[in-house]
Design a protein around this motif. Structure first.
Motif: not given
Length: 349
Positions: A162-173, A175-180
């Motif tokens: 569950l912690t890994g899932l939450a961290l994965s969502l945060f890291l992908m966010a 990634v979206d910021i860097m992509m922008a």
């Protein structure tokens, strides 16, 4: 009563036992991989016959068909096999270590951390040379953060997932910021890579993933002995002389290293690490190969999944070369939902 036949081998100070049914399973997976590899080399926009491909592989020249095979299709095939094997092996290590089918590197955030680190290195250096170091650094940092947040009087597999899932969502966010902040062309290439693809591989990528498997693979396979003892429970494993925390940290290091190297050459292919081990267990059980840790089988299934996904995405009649991660997601997402349902019914989550 079923009689089990086991073959014992010895080479100097080393010895072991081999179940012939496990060998049958391994030969079958190798045959499937070779068959799909042949289809990958055969398929493509440039038509080549099987006889031509065989001649090119044995006697390469500088003609256009040779360039198609040696500089496009063959590197792509080898990168797919290597990345899939690394993902499958890393997933099996994590799932067997924590005795939880949900605890794979891509689900627990290690793959997202490696992708975030690789993309961050591209932004800071504008060079592909630092992709692998960035992926390794991101994977290690994300693993350390997951362990820190999930630790509470010990390491619970459910809390880790569950912690890994939450961290994965945060890291992908992130990634979206860097992509922008990237320009359109770089962002388009990065987006395709983040989905998971090896459409434009080079022989340097083949060398990289081969070196990773050659250095980390034997050490990972050697952990099969420790994983079988950990499956008996931490107390029994400690009674047998294992330092359980040290063994788990070492296995975690191997899983993160394999995941980071695979992400560096193929992107974070979704669900390959998650799906390879359960599929390998099901197939090996069908051959009566026992309940041992099928690390080599998981690596073989991971390689087959990536090669099959690449072949399907290239063969779809839509006029575009889809990223390989599209098909692996279609395979892995239903499997994840099924595993979540099973764990909820068991009361684990």
């Amino acid at each position: 009563m079923t009689r089990t036949i086991v073959v014992t081998w010895r080479c100097g100070p080393f010895s072991g036992r081999i179940d012939p049914r496990t060998l049958v399973f391994a030969v079958l997976m190798l045959a499937i991989l070779i068959t799909m590899s042949g289809f990958v080399l055969y398929s493509g926009n440039y038509p080549l016959s099987i006889a031509e491909i065989s001649t090119i592989l044995v006697q390469p020249k500088d003609d256009t068909p040779d360039i198609v095979i040696w500089y496009h299709r063959l590197p792509r095939l080898l990168v797919g096999i290597g990345a899939g094997a690394a993902f499958g092996l890393a997933g099996a290590l994590m799932q067997d270590m924590l005795r939880n089918p949900l605890a794979s590197p891509d689900v627990t955030g290690f793959g997202a951390g490696a992708a975030c680190g690789a993309l961050c290195s591209i932004m800071l250096t504008a060079s592909s040379f630092w992709v692998l170091p960035g992926a390794i650094a991101g994977g290690v940092l994300s693993a350390a953060l997951v362990l820190l947040l999930a630790w509470k009087n010990g390491l619970s597999p459910a809390r880790l997932v569950l912690t890994g899932l939450a961290l994965s969502l945060f890291l992908m966010a992130l990634v979206d910021i860097m992509m922008a902040r990237l320009d359109l062309l770089t962002a388009a290439d990065a987006m395709k890579w983040l989905v998971g693809t090896f459409s434009s591989p080079e022989w340097s990528d083949v060398v990289l993933i081969s070196c990773a498997l050659a250095s980390l693979g034997p050490a990972a396979l050697w952990q099969g002995f420790a994983l079988k003892r950990l499956a008996l429970g931490d107390d029994i494993a400690a009674g047998l002389g294992f330092n359980v925390p040290t063994v788990r940290l070492w296995i975690l290091f191997l899983a993160v290293g394999l995941t980071a190297c695979a992400v560096g050459v193929a992107g974070p292919l979704p669900f390959v690490a998650f799906a390879a081990n359960p599929i390998a267990r099901r197939l090996s059980a069908g051959f009566g190969a026992g309940n041992g840790s099928p690390l080599l089988g998981a690596a073989a299934v991971g390689a087959c999944l990536t090669v099959m996904a690449d072949l399907v995405c290239r063969s779809l009649p839509i006029g575009a070369d889809l990223p390989t991660g599209v098909f692996t997601t279609m395979i892995g997402a239903p499997l994840l939902l099924w595993q979540l349902t099973r764990e909820i019914r068991k009361g684990v989550i």
